[in-house]
Design a protein around this motif. Structure first.
Motif, PDB file in Angstrom:
ATOM      1  N   ARG A 532    -111.533  58.761 -71.847  1.00  0.00           N
ATOM      2  CA  ARG A 532    -111.136  59.471 -73.015  1.00  0.00           C
ATOM      3  C   ARG A 532    -111.164  58.311 -74.309  1.00  0.00           C
ATOM      4  N   ARG A 533    -110.824  56.939 -73.681  1.00  0.00           N
ATOM      5  CA  ARG A 533    -110.818  55.923 -74.876  1.00  0.00           C
ATOM      6  C   ARG A 533    -112.106  55.496 -75.120  1.00  0.00           C
ATOM      7  N   SER A 534    -113.110  55.832 -74.122  1.00  0.00           N
ATOM      8  CA  SER A 534    -114.566  55.396 -74.497  1.00  0.00           C
ATOM      9  C   SER A 534    -115.253  56.091 -75.373  1.00  0.00           C
ATOM     10  N   LEU A 539    -114.749  49.347 -77.285  1.00  0.00           N
ATOM     11  CA  LEU A 539    -114.313  48.012 -77.181  1.00  0.00           C
ATOM     12  C   LEU A 539    -112.822  48.099 -76.587  1.00  0.00           C
ATOM     13  N   ASP A 540    -112.087  49.061 -77.274  1.00  0.00           N
ATOM     14  CA  ASP A 540    -110.820  49.131 -77.032  1.00  0.00           C
ATOM     15  C   ASP A 540    -110.744  49.795 -75.324  1.00  0.00           C
ATOM     16  N   LEU A 545    -109.132  48.373 -69.891  1.00  0.00           N
ATOM     17  CA  LEU A 545    -109.738  48.242 -68.473  1.00  0.00           C
ATOM     18  C   LEU A 545    -109.282  46.713 -67.977  1.00  0.00           C
ATOM     19  N   SER A 546    -109.808  45.918 -68.627  1.00  0.00           N
ATOM     20  CA  SER A 546    -109.649  44.532 -68.232  1.00  0.00           C
ATOM     21  C   SER A 546    -108.147  44.310 -68.039  1.00  0.00           C
ATOM     22  N   SER A 547    -107.249  44.452 -69.080  1.00  0.00           N
ATOM     23  CA  SER A 547    -106.016  44.318 -68.752  1.00  0.00           C
ATOM     24  C   SER A 547    -105.361  44.843 -67.548  1.00  0.00           C
ATOM     25  N   ARG A 575    -119.519  56.266 -71.675  1.00  0.00           N
ATOM     26  CA  ARG A 575    -120.588  55.688 -72.717  1.00  0.00           C
ATOM     27  C   ARG A 575    -121.060  54.313 -71.947  1.00  0.00           C
ATOM     28  N   LEU A 576    -122.205  54.150 -72.090  1.00  0.00           N
ATOM     29  CA  LEU A 576    -122.754  52.703 -71.699  1.00  0.00           C
ATOM     30  C   LEU A 576    -122.006  51.437 -72.600  1.00  0.00           C
ATOM     31  N   ASP A 577    -121.628  51.889 -73.649  1.00  0.00           N
ATOM     32  CA  ASP A 577    -120.947  50.831 -74.653  1.00  0.00           C
ATOM     33  C   ASP A 577    -120.008  50.216 -73.988  1.00  0.00           C
ATOM     34  N   VAL A 578    -119.135  50.712 -73.018  1.00  0.00           N
ATOM     35  CA  VAL A 578    -117.871  50.187 -72.310  1.00  0.00           C
ATOM     36  C   VAL A 578    -118.637  49.065 -71.563  1.00  0.00           C
ATOM     37  N   ILE A 579    -119.739  49.430 -70.850  1.00  0.00           N
ATOM     38  CA  ILE A 579    -120.277  48.344 -69.878  1.00  0.00           C
ATOM     39  C   ILE A 579    -120.810  47.099 -70.759  1.00  0.00           C
TER      40      ILE A 579
END
Length: 794
Positions: A532-534, A539-540, A545-547, A575-579
């Motif tokens: 949903r966020r992606s 970037l968010d 995810l890291s947090s 989206r690949l953008d997340v990677i």
């Protein structure tokens, strides 16, 4: 009740003559060839089978129980005592009890010491005159015995359980075996706590045995959830199986209490229906008996909220009972003080004063070494580097890792060998998904996952609870109640999936006792939110995810699985953008300025506060005590690492072949991740509360960075992912290795070399040859451009 012939050796010569003489005296009308005897026999005691070895008892006690047969029918039970030992009513009672539990019943009991002979009728317990029995008298006795009531059999069992340690020892052992079997995982239910192939030896068990040998009557085995307390109690049952001085009864704690559980077990397993008062009376009599083994009652899963059970444990260890009944209780460390403390919260309760506390922690080096030996006996090896993985010191993790191997048809081949990953990996979640498929259980754990995520986001929790929740799945009861009904929570507790406790912070919590399934469901929940966020802000999504990974036990593994789940589901999409954004969040080194305050949670000391001082040293405060850590005592005390969870997530994600659709074409991204993350100039490992696992052999090369020494083995997830990639691709990985060498990154080349070294040692013949070619060729040439890491070896 069927009797089985178990005699496997000749009878004892020292009582053979007495037996033959007694038979001739009592049954003179029977031809000697028609009478045979059993000095070792068995009878069914409910579901249990009890064996009686007359020869062994004769050597030990000076008396033997022997069954005489006229052809195939029981003739009499002969109670033969050593010459010179007086006869007693107890001898008759024991003989009568054996005669009544045989099927068909032996009509007579003959008690003799060679000088005196007593003959007792089984059906009424009345004596005959001791004179030789006529055939007519014997026929009448047989007819009367055939009409004996079942109540007499019940009384016979009661007598044997009360007076004969040979019988009650076996009965208790078989009740324990049945209780443990109910908690042992099967091919269709992997959620149960015990594995038939997997039992680790723990030092804690030896300490408990020492306390029992000293006569201590109450021993508490305490530790955090999932640390292996139940298996210590199971090991205690195993270690006392052949102990002449101890007999162990295993009881699962529930609301009914120890004595009711004992009565229920006797009724179901032994067909000996007793009331709770009768069971308590049996325990009291046994507790004050002499020259018999001590009964050790082990209570698994005790919860101080079980008020009835708490009172019973106090009763069983009180002066009302003798020292021949002892109690061992498995209890979460957070609940121990509630059990042992006084009502005023300061002094100890009577149980606290008499209890001996044995603390169980994760596997230490010696126990871990014993675990490796046990796995080795099953032809399972651990890859070098595993001794640096803190997670592998927890028994439940090891058990989850090996269960698939035990179940595989391939491993049933005695020539097969298996190697376990040297660190926590996505295989743990794959195991949970393949074995734990019950839809109702999955639904309940999905709700548990949602509740735990809510907990992880709550920054208002007490600091101790917040820190401990980074290593153990703990959920506050009040928050879980918002997702599940009280009946559902109680059902999960009753089925052993949750363990209720009171945390040190005072909060009522539950600990999840099937962590791999919760990890799987957490990954699914996170995947939905990540997708949903992606869609709106990659970037968010990456930062979130890291947090999230930093706030969960096994967070990096769970979040890596979430990325994979989101990308594989058409209804979610990723989206690949997340990677790409995760790759951009590079790990960084930060300097800790004087005045910086930190906190950590340690198994040994609980909450630890750390203050950085002007000279670079630290002040550590825990439990009212304070210590100074000088800069010379540790490495890089003034340095901290941040933003590393994103690359840890990618490290685990790269262990799986991953394909993304880019402009209508499919592209593998795992090789790209391996190159990028593998170039990290810091050691990529999840920090833990113990220095033992945080520190590994490493090289610090000025101007280049820190790298794990190859002698440490595989201790980074990214290196293990490289090992898996080259193992899968084989010689097709040569271009990828060439690309890594061309990047002129010493950390990347060094990680690839470690992966290749392992493959040269444990790969197939062709793969090992390929790995050696790469090490001697492009890797060696690329390494020559950098300072020697081991100049003395060159």
């Amino acid at each position: 009740m069927a009797v089985k012939q178990l005699t496997t050796s000749p009878t004892e010569a020292d009582y053979e003559g007495g037996m033959v003489g007694t038979i001739a005296k009592v049954f003179p009308w029977l031809p000697a060839g028609d009478v045979r005897h059993q000095i070792k026999f068995a009878f069914n005691f409910g579901r249990a089978s009890i064996e009686v070895d007359g020869a062994a008892e004769y050597r030990k006690e000076g008396r033997a129980d022997i069954v005489l047969y006229n052809r195939e029918l029981p003739l009499a039970v002969l109670e033969l005592k050593r010459q010179g030992l007086p006869l007693s009513s107890d001898d008759e009672a024991q003989g009568l009890s054996y005669a009544r539990v045989l099927n068909p019943m032996a009509p007579l009991v003959v008690v003799t010491n060679g000088d005196e002979v007593r003959i007792v009728k089984t059906h009424d317990g009345l004596p005959l005159d001791g004179a030789p029995l006529s055939e007519m008298q014997f026929t009448a006795v047989v007819a009367a015995a055939a009409r004996v009531a079942k109540a007499d059999v019940a009384r016979a069992i009661e007598t044997l359980m009360g007076t004969n340690p040979t019988v009650w020892r076996q009965a208790v052992q078989q009740v324990s075996a049945a209780a443990i079997q109910e908690l042992t995982a099967t091919a269709t239910d992997h959620s149960l706590p015990f594995d038939p192939n997997f039992l680790l030896e723990r030092k804690c068990t030896v300490k408990v045995l020492d306390h029992l040998a000293q006569g201590d009557r109450l021993i508490l085995v305490e530790g955090q959830p999932l640390i292996g307390k139940s298996n210590v109690l199971r090991e205690l049952v195993e270690k006392t199986r052949d102990d002449e001085n101890l007999v162990t009864l295993f009881v699962s704690a529930d609301g009914s209490g120890v004595i009711q559980s004992l009565a229920d077990a006797f009724a179901s397993q032994l067909a000996w229906p007793v009331t709770t008062s009768e069971a308590r009376h049996w325990l009291i009599q046994l507790s004050k008996s002499e020259n018999v083994p001590a009964l050790v009652i082990v209570v698994d899963g005790f919860d101080p909220s079980m008020s009835r059970l708490r009172k019973e444990i106090a009763d069983l260890t009180s002066p009302s009972f003798g020292g021949n009944v002892r109690v061992v209780v498995g209890i979460d460390d957070s609940a121990t003080d509630l059990l042992t403390g006084g009502d005023n919260g300061r002094s100890s309760s009577p149980m606290g004063r008499r209890a001996k506390r044995v603390v169980l922690k994760r596997l230490d080096d010696e126990e871990y070494g014993a675990a490796l030996q046990e796995l080795g006996r099953h032809r399972i090896l651990m890859m070098r580097g595993a001794d640096s993985a803190r997670e592998l010191r927890f028994p439940w993790v090891l058990r989850s890792m090996v269960s698939d191997i035990f179940a595989s048809s391939r491993h049933k081949n005695p020539e097969s060998r298996a190697a376990l990953a040297p660190l926590l990996s996505l295989g743990l979640i794959a195991h949970a998904r393949s074995k734990l498929r019950d839809p109702e259980l999955r639904y309940l754990f999905k709700e548990l996952a949602a509740a735990f995520l809510t907990e992880a986001r709550d920054r208002k929790r007490s600091f101790p609870l917040m820190l401990e929740s980074l290593g153990v799945f703990l959920i506050r009861r009040k928050n879980l109640g918002k997702r599940l009904g009280d009946a559902q929570i109680k059902e999960l507790i009753a089925r052993g999936y949750l363990k209720a406790a009171i945390h040190d912070s005072g909060e009522a919590v539950v600990a999840v006792r099937l962590p791999e399934l919760l990890a799987s469901e957490l990954a699914g929940e996170i995947a939905v939110e990540l997708a949903r966020r992606s869609r709106t802000n990659p970037l968010d999504a990456a930062a979130w995810l890291s947090s999230t990974a930093g706030n969960l036990p096994m967070g990096d593994v769970i979040c890596a699985q979430a990325v994979f789940d989101a990308s594989m589901r058409n209804d979610l999409g990723l989206r690949l953008d997340v990677i790409v954004e995760l790759l951009k969040i590079r790990p960084t080194r930060d300097t800790l300025n004087p005045g910086t305050r930190l906190a950590m949670h340690s198994e040994e000391t609980g909450l630890v506060d750390l203050d950085v001082r002007e000279d670079g040293s630290m002040v550590a405060r825990a439990g009212g005590r304070e210590a100074v850590i000088d800069k010379d005592d540790g490495e890089d005390l003034d340095t901290a690492y941040s933003n590393f969870h994103s690359w840890l997530i990618l490290s685990h994600l790269a262990s799986l072949p991953s394909v993304f659709d880019i402009d209508g074409e499919e592209h593998r991204i795992d090789p790209i991740i391996l190159h990028e993350v593998g170039s990290a100039d810091i050691i990529l490992r999840q920090p833990g509360p113990e220095m033992q696992f945080n520190g590994v052999l490493a090289h610090d090369v000025p101007g280049i960075g820190s790298m794990v020494c190859h002698r440490a083995g595989i201790v980074e997830a990214i290196t293990y992912a490289m090992f898996l990639y080259i193992k899968r691709e084989g010689r097709s990985a040569a271009p990828w290795i060439g690309e890594a060498c061309s990047r002129e990154s010493l950390p990347l080349i060094h990680r690839v070399s470690i992966a290749l070294q392992f493959l040269s040692e444990m790969g197939s013949e062709d793969l090992a040859a390929f790995a050696t070619e790469m090490l001697d060729g492009p890797i060696a040439a690329a390494m020559d451009k950098f300072p020697k890491l081991h100049p003395k070896d060159s």
